[in-house]
Scaffold this active site. Structure first.
Site, PDB file in Angstrom:
ATOM      1  N   ASN A   9      24.599 -25.639 -26.219  1.00  0.00           N
ATOM      2  CA  ASN A   9      23.275 -24.781 -26.079  1.00  0.00           C
ATOM      3  C   ASN A   9      22.231 -25.597 -25.452  1.00  0.00           C
ATOM      4  OD1 ASN A   9      20.813 -23.208 -26.349  1.00  0.00           O
ATOM      5  ND2 ASN A   9      20.870 -23.285 -28.515  1.00  0.00           N
ATOM      6  N   LYS A  11      19.461 -24.854 -24.191  1.00  0.00           N
ATOM      7  CA  LYS A  11      18.045 -24.246 -24.399  1.00  0.00           C
ATOM      8  C   LYS A  11      17.268 -24.416 -23.079  1.00  0.00           C
ATOM      9  CE  LYS A  11      18.736 -26.207 -29.265  1.00  0.00           C
ATOM     10  NZ  LYS A  11      17.963 -26.637 -30.389  1.00  0.00           N
ATOM     11  N   HIS A  94      19.213 -17.379 -32.773  1.00  0.00           N
ATOM     12  CA  HIS A  94      18.890 -18.695 -33.152  1.00  0.00           C
ATOM     13  C   HIS A  94      17.657 -19.044 -33.700  1.00  0.00           C
ATOM     14  CE1 HIS A  94      18.220 -22.799 -32.149  1.00  0.00           C
ATOM     15  NE2 HIS A  94      19.376 -23.116 -31.865  1.00  0.00           N
ATOM     16  N   GLU A  96      15.248 -20.999 -33.490  1.00  0.00           N
ATOM     17  CA  GLU A  96      14.059 -20.963 -32.408  1.00  0.00           C
ATOM     18  C   GLU A  96      13.568 -19.571 -32.054  1.00  0.00           C
ATOM     19  OE1 GLU A  96      15.851 -23.805 -29.608  1.00  0.00           O
ATOM     20  OE2 GLU A  96      15.674 -25.092 -31.591  1.00  0.00           O
ATOM     21  N   GLU A 166      23.607 -23.103 -38.475  1.00  0.00           N
ATOM     22  CA  GLU A 166      22.637 -24.162 -38.195  1.00  0.00           C
ATOM     23  C   GLU A 166      21.429 -24.221 -39.127  1.00  0.00           C
ATOM     24  OE1 GLU A 166      23.156 -24.895 -33.739  1.00  0.00           O
ATOM     25  OE2 GLU A 166      21.668 -23.087 -34.069  1.00  0.00           O
ATOM     26  N   GLY A 172      17.639 -30.543 -33.942  1.00  0.00           N
ATOM     27  CA  GLY A 172      16.788 -31.499 -33.108  1.00  0.00           C
ATOM     28  C   GLY A 172      16.031 -32.663 -33.798  1.00  0.00           C
ATOM     29  N   SER A 211      22.075 -31.514 -34.900  1.00  0.00           N
ATOM     30  CA  SER A 211      21.949 -32.848 -34.498  1.00  0.00           C
ATOM     31  C   SER A 211      23.862 -33.247 -34.604  1.00  0.00           C
ATOM     32  CB  SER A 211      21.249 -33.679 -35.648  1.00  0.00           C
ATOM     33  OG  SER A 211      19.976 -33.275 -35.319  1.00  0.00           O
TER      34      SER A 211
HETATM   35  P1  13P Z   1      20.634 -30.400 -31.557  1.00  0.00           P
HETATM   36  O1  13P Z   1      22.066 -30.534 -31.614  1.00  0.00           O
HETATM   37  O2  13P Z   1      19.791 -30.722 -30.495  1.00  0.00           O
HETATM   38  O3  13P Z   1      20.108 -30.417 -32.940  1.00  0.00           O
HETATM   39  O4  13P Z   1      20.323 -28.677 -31.337  1.00  0.00           O
HETATM   40  C1  13P Z   1      21.139 -27.790 -32.121  1.00  0.00           C
HETATM   41  C2  13P Z   1      20.983 -26.300 -31.939  1.00  0.00           C
HETATM   42  O5  13P Z   1      19.963 -25.654 -32.267  1.00  0.00           O
HETATM   43  C3  13P Z   1      22.069 -25.642 -31.334  1.00  0.00           C
HETATM   44  O6  13P Z   1      21.833 -24.410 -31.033  1.00  0.00           O
END
Ligand code: 13P
Length: 248
Positions: A9, A11, A94, A96, A166, A172, A211
């Site tokens: 992803n 982002k 997601h 976010e 997740e 992150g 992560s």
């Molecule tokens: P990270 O791998 O940066 O923690 O992000 C995970 C994520 O949100 C994947 O959709």
């Protein structure tokens, strides 16, 4: 035996050029016949990547999809548009999106249905915050997010979908769920689906995200109910992303 799936992803990162070079570097590490690898990229890079990945095992996905078919919905992208650009997957829900842009369980369920309607496989993201985990609400939260989609789409719809667990506190942050913590939730998700349909529960891919890196991927991916990963940060580096893919 479930096919594994390693999905990046990206982002809101990169540029048109860096997106093309990242995809090129990932593809260079793959060989004919490889399967189960994808990248969910910013909408504006989909067309370039459709062309670039045409003869490669690397599948392309979007990071969201509209909850409407077409019309006066400024700023939204429909699943027909995604399909036209060769999108195989679309993330829905997601964390976010849920926390910064107000996506609700209901709108996530509608997005899920919209994606499927046009043959784009929805990747339903679910997971608890740190406060929710500390209040022992992990299973309630995950169940509520999952049930909203099952109620709207029907259990059969899960056949053509992917789930990503997740935990928000692991996204992150560099803090990963332990293998056992993740497995416990993945198992509970599968059992919840199994209560409605055993066959779908056995075949659905449940990815872990939060992560995930080359250093911890092997342990997580060895767990019985973890079928792959949804990777943010580490998917922006071809070497790390490929290392995770190779650790399956
Ligand atoms: P990270 O791998 O940066 O923690 O992000 C995970 C994520 O949100 C994947 O959709």
């Amino acid at each position: 035996m479930r096919q594994s799936l390693i999905m990046g992803n990206w982002k809101m990162n990169g540029s048109r050029e860096s997106a093309k070079s990242l995809a090129t570097a990932i593809m260079a590490g793959l060989k004919e016949g490889d399967t189960g690898i994808a990248a969910c990229v910013p909408y504006v890079y989909l067309a370039d990547l459709q062309e670039l990945t045409a003869n490669s095992p690397l599948a392309v996905g979007a990071q969201n999809v509209a909850d409407q078919e077409s019309g006066a919905y400024t700023g939204e992208i429909s699943s027909t548009m995604l399909k036209e650009l060769g999108c195989e997957y679309a993330l829905v829900g997601h964390s976010e999106r849920r926390s910064y842009y107000g996506d609700t369980d209901e709108s996530v369920a509608t997005r899920f249905c919209e994606a499927q309607k046009n043959g784009v496989t929805p990747v339903l993201c679910i997971g608890e915050t740190l406060e929710e985990r500390e209040a022992n609400k992990t299973f309630d939260v995950v169940n509520t997010q999952l049930d909203a989609v099952i109620e709207k789409a029907g259990i059969e719809a899960l056949k053509n979908s992917v789930i990503a667990y997740e935990p928000v506190w692991a996204i992150g942050t560099g803090v990963t769920a332990s293998d056992e913590q993740a497995q416990e939730v993945h198992k509970a998700i599968r059992e919840r689906i199994a209560a409605k349909d055993q066959t779908i529960a056995e075949s659905i891919q449940i990815l872990y995200g939060g992560s995930m890196k080359p250093a911890n991927a092997k342990g997580l991916l060895a767990m019985a109910d973890i079928d792959g990963g949804l990777i943010g940060g580490a998917s922006l580096d071809a070497e790390s992303f490929l290392a995770i893919y190779q650790s399956v």
